[in-house]
Design a protein around this motif. Structure first.
Motif, PDB file in Angstrom:
ATOM      1  N   LEU A 150      -9.457 -28.334  34.968  1.00 20.67           N
ATOM      2  CA  LEU A 150      -8.416 -29.457  34.278  1.00 20.67           C
ATOM      3  C   LEU A 150      -8.398 -29.775  32.927  1.00 20.67           C
ATOM      4  O   LEU A 150      -7.312 -29.707  32.268  1.00 20.67           O
ATOM      5  N   LEU A 151      -9.487 -29.515  32.358  1.00 20.62           N
ATOM      6  CA  LEU A 151      -9.544 -29.641  30.715  1.00 20.62           C
ATOM      7  C   LEU A 151      -8.898 -28.315  30.162  1.00 20.62           C
ATOM      8  O   LEU A 151      -8.252 -28.559  29.131  1.00 20.62           O
ATOM      9  N   SER A 152      -9.037 -27.249  30.754  1.00 18.56           N
ATOM     10  CA  SER A 152      -8.207 -26.076  30.048  1.00 18.56           C
ATOM     11  C   SER A 152      -6.916 -26.138  30.324  1.00 18.56           C
ATOM     12  O   SER A 152      -6.122 -25.742  29.519  1.00 18.56           O
ATOM     13  N   LEU A 153      -6.241 -26.779  31.544  1.00 17.58           N
ATOM     14  CA  LEU A 153      -4.893 -27.137  31.725  1.00 17.58           C
ATOM     15  C   LEU A 153      -4.462 -27.925  30.666  1.00 17.58           C
ATOM     16  O   LEU A 153      -3.242 -27.828  30.132  1.00 17.58           O
ATOM     17  N   PHE A 154      -5.082 -28.943  30.404  1.00 22.35           N
ATOM     18  CA  PHE A 154      -4.748 -30.029  29.387  1.00 22.35           C
ATOM     19  C   PHE A 154      -4.929 -29.394  28.247  1.00 22.35           C
ATOM     20  O   PHE A 154      -3.785 -29.622  27.432  1.00 22.35           O
ATOM     21  N   THR A 155      -5.886 -28.656  27.748  1.00 20.85           N
ATOM     22  CA  THR A 155      -5.646 -28.092  26.162  1.00 20.85           C
ATOM     23  C   THR A 155      -4.579 -27.206  26.105  1.00 20.85           C
ATOM     24  O   THR A 155      -3.756 -27.173  25.304  1.00 20.85           O
ATOM     25  N   GLY A 156      -4.153 -26.394  27.206  1.00 19.68           N
ATOM     26  CA  GLY A 156      -3.304 -25.357  27.214  1.00 19.68           C
ATOM     27  C   GLY A 156      -1.855 -26.088  27.095  1.00 19.68           C
ATOM     28  O   GLY A 156      -0.981 -25.564  26.375  1.00 19.68           O
ATOM     29  N   LEU A 157      -1.759 -27.202  27.818  1.00 18.94           N
ATOM     30  CA  LEU A 157      -0.355 -28.080  27.514  1.00 18.94           C
ATOM     31  C   LEU A 157      -0.181 -28.841  26.042  1.00 18.94           C
ATOM     32  O   LEU A 157       0.969 -28.582  25.862  1.00 18.94           O
ATOM     33  N   VAL A 158      -1.357 -29.233  25.675  1.00 26.86           N
ATOM     34  CA  VAL A 158      -1.507 -29.571  24.296  1.00 26.86           C
ATOM     35  C   VAL A 158      -1.016 -28.585  23.294  1.00 26.86           C
ATOM     36  O   VAL A 158      -0.259 -28.634  22.368  1.00 26.86           O
ATOM     37  N   ALA A 159      -1.762 -27.438  23.422  1.00 22.66           N
ATOM     38  CA  ALA A 159      -1.282 -26.221  22.649  1.00 22.66           C
ATOM     39  C   ALA A 159       0.124 -25.670  22.814  1.00 22.66           C
ATOM     40  O   ALA A 159       0.709 -25.572  21.724  1.00 22.66           O
ATOM     41  N   ALA A 160       0.684 -25.664  23.884  1.00 22.87           N
ATOM     42  CA  ALA A 160       2.020 -25.329  24.215  1.00 22.87           C
ATOM     43  C   ALA A 160       3.036 -26.419  23.516  1.00 22.87           C
ATOM     44  O   ALA A 160       4.012 -26.105  22.961  1.00 22.87           O
ATOM     45  N   ALA A 161       2.504 -27.648  23.706  1.00 19.59           N
ATOM     46  CA  ALA A 161       3.435 -28.646  23.031  1.00 19.59           C
ATOM     47  C   ALA A 161       3.520 -28.606  21.426  1.00 19.59           C
ATOM     48  O   ALA A 161       4.559 -29.056  20.966  1.00 19.59           O
ATOM     49  N   MET A 162       2.674 -28.211  20.801  1.00 20.73           N
ATOM     50  CA  MET A 162       2.536 -27.888  19.471  1.00 20.73           C
ATOM     51  C   MET A 162       2.973 -26.757  19.032  1.00 20.73           C
ATOM     52  O   MET A 162       3.504 -26.513  17.999  1.00 20.73           O
ATOM     53  N   ILE A 163       2.992 -25.689  19.870  1.00 18.03           N
ATOM     54  CA  ILE A 163       3.403 -24.181  19.435  1.00 18.03           C
ATOM     55  C   ILE A 163       5.209 -24.431  19.682  1.00 18.03           C
ATOM     56  O   ILE A 163       5.703 -23.600  19.044  1.00 18.03           O
ATOM     57  N   LEU A 164       5.317 -25.189  20.525  1.00 12.15           N
ATOM     58  CA  LEU A 164       6.858 -25.073  20.945  1.00 12.15           C
ATOM     59  C   LEU A 164       7.839 -25.317  19.878  1.00 12.15           C
ATOM     60  O   LEU A 164       8.968 -24.475  19.680  1.00 12.15           O
ATOM     61  N   PRO A 165       7.759 -26.413  19.288  1.00 14.24           N
ATOM     62  CA  PRO A 165       8.527 -26.488  18.023  1.00 14.24           C
ATOM     63  C   PRO A 165       8.671 -25.458  16.958  1.00 14.24           C
ATOM     64  O   PRO A 165       9.700 -25.163  16.363  1.00 14.24           O
ATOM     65  N   ILE A 166       7.627 -24.809  16.725  1.00  9.15           N
ATOM     66  CA  ILE A 166       7.616 -23.718  15.701  1.00  9.15           C
ATOM     67  C   ILE A 166       8.330 -22.551  16.505  1.00  9.15           C
ATOM     68  O   ILE A 166       9.023 -22.095  15.699  1.00  9.15           O
ATOM     69  N   LEU A 167       8.215 -22.195  17.690  1.00  6.51           N
ATOM     70  CA  LEU A 167       8.727 -21.224  18.175  1.00  6.51           C
ATOM     71  C   LEU A 167      10.428 -21.442  18.263  1.00  6.51           C
ATOM     72  O   LEU A 167      11.049 -20.633  18.227  1.00  6.51           O
ATOM     73  N   LEU A 168      10.896 -22.638  18.585  1.00 12.64           N
ATOM     74  CA  LEU A 168      12.236 -22.967  18.470  1.00 12.64           C
ATOM     75  C   LEU A 168      12.637 -22.978  17.181  1.00 12.64           C
ATOM     76  O   LEU A 168      13.976 -22.461  16.955  1.00 12.64           O
TER      77      LEU A 168
END
Length: 290
Positions: free
Chosen positions: A11-29
Motif C-alpha cells: 500500500l505504501l508503494s502504491l501510494f508513493t507511486g501515485l504521488v510520484a505520478a501526480a507530480m510527473i504528469l504535469p511535466i510530461l503534459l
C-alpha cells in the motif's frame, strides 16, 4: 504478521507511486504539448481562452500525452520570432550565476566560522541569522530597498545580486554540514601545525563537497524562479529575467507557452540529473528534513 507487513509495504508503494505520478504528469503534459501543432492545441484547450477557430474546438478540455503530429514549430517560433525570450534567458544567467557563486563562497567561509571556531557570542549570532532566514521577503523588502537606493544600485543587476550573495540559507545549510564532520581530521592537522587557512582549504572544503553541490542546486532553483526581486529592483523590462517571460506571451499562443516552459525548466532538470547523488548526500548530512 508477515502478511500484514507485506500488505502495508504494498500500500505504501502504491501510494508513493501515485504521488510520484501526480507530480510527473504535469511535466510530461508540458513536454508533449509543446510538440503539438497550433491547430491541435486550439482544439484541445479552446475552452480555456481565446479560440482562433470555434468550429475546431473540443467540447471539453482534452489532456493528451501523445500528439497527433509531432512538430518543433512552437520552439522555432519561440526562438526565431521572439528575441525577448533569449534576452531574458541571458538576463537570468547574468543574475543567477553570480548569486549562486557569491552566496556559496560567503556561506562556506561563514559556516566554517560558526561550525569550527569558538568565539564569544557565536551561538547568539547564529540564532540571529536563523531568525532573519525565517522572515518573509516582504518584511525585509523596505530595508533592502533603502539600502540599495542609498548605494545607488537601483535599476541595476547589483540590486538583485547583492542581497542574494549574502543570503542566510547557504550559511545555515553548510554550517550544519560542517558541524557533522568528524573533528579527528582537524585535530590531527592542528597537531601537525596547520592553521585555520590550511585546515579549511585542504580538509574541510573537500569533505564539504556534497553539501556545496546540494547548496548550488537549491540556490540555482530558488533564484532561477525569483519574481519579486526583479519586479521591485529593476525598472526596465529589458533587464527582466526569464522567470517573468510567460506574462508577456499572448493567451492565444498556447504552444509557445508550453515550449517556453520546457526550455525554462531544462537548466534546472539538467543540473539536478548531473548532481543528484550529491544533492541527496548533502541534504542528508546537513540534517535538513523536508
Amino acid at each position: 504478521m508477515t502478511i500484514s507487513r507485506n500488505l502495508s509495504r504494498l500500500l505504501l508503494s502504491l501510494f508513493t507511486g501515485l504521488v510520484a505520478a501526480a507530480m510527473i504528469l504535469p511535466i510530461l503534459l508540458t513536454v508533449t504539448n509543446s510538440l503539438m501543432t497550433e491547430r491541435e492545441m486550439s482544439f484541445n484547450y479552446g475552452l480555456l481562452g481565446v479560440v482562433t477557430d470555434a468550429s475546431a474546438q473540443a467540447k471539453f478540455v482534452n489532456l493528451k500525452l501523445i500528439p497527433d503530429w509531432v512538430t518543433l514549430s512552437q520552439y522555432a517560433k519561440l526562438l526565431d520570432s521572439t528575441p525577448r525570450f533569449l534576452q531574458m534567458f541571458w538576463n537570468s544567467i547574468k543574475l543567477v550565476v553570480p548569486i549562486v557563486v557569491g552566496q556559496t563562497a560567503v556561506a562556506t567561509l561563514a559556516a566554517y566560522a560558526f561550525a569550527r571556531l569558538r568565539f564569544k557570542g557565536r551561538n547568539v549570532l547564529f540564532m540571529v541569522y536563523l531568525i532573519t532566514m525565517v522572515l518573509p521577503f516582504q518584511v525585509t523588502l523596505v530595508p533592502n530597498y533603502l539600502m540599495i537606493e542609498r548605494l545607488g544600485l537601483m535599476n541595476t543587476s547589483g540590486a538583485v545580486i547583492l542581497p542574494g550573495v549574502f543570503g542566510v540559507f547557504g550559511i545555515f545549510m553548510i554550517r550544519q554540514f560542517m558541524a557533522n564532520l568528524p573533528y579527528v581530521y582537524t585535530e590531527a592537522a592542528r597537531m601537525d601545525g596547520a592553521g585555520h587557512g590550511r585546515i579549511f582549504w585542504e580538509i574541510i572544503l573537500p569533505l564539504t563537497k556534497p553539501g556545496l553541490a546540494a547548496l548550488v542546486i537549491l540556490l540555482f532553483v530558488d533564484y532561477w524562479n525569483m519574481v519579486e526581486q526583479p519586479l521591485i529592483f529593476l525598472k526596465e523590462e529589458f533587464d527582466y529575467p526569464l522567470s517573468l517571460y510567460l506574462a508577456y506571451i499572448q493567451e492565444s499562443e498556447r504552444g509557445v507557452i508550453f515550449a517556453a516552459s520546457v526550455l525554462y525548466m531544462t537548466p534546472m532538470v539538467l543540473l539536478f540529473l548531473y548532481a543528484e547523488s550529491d544533492l541527496v548526500e548533502g541534504i542528508e548530512h546537513s540534517g535538513i528534513k523536508g
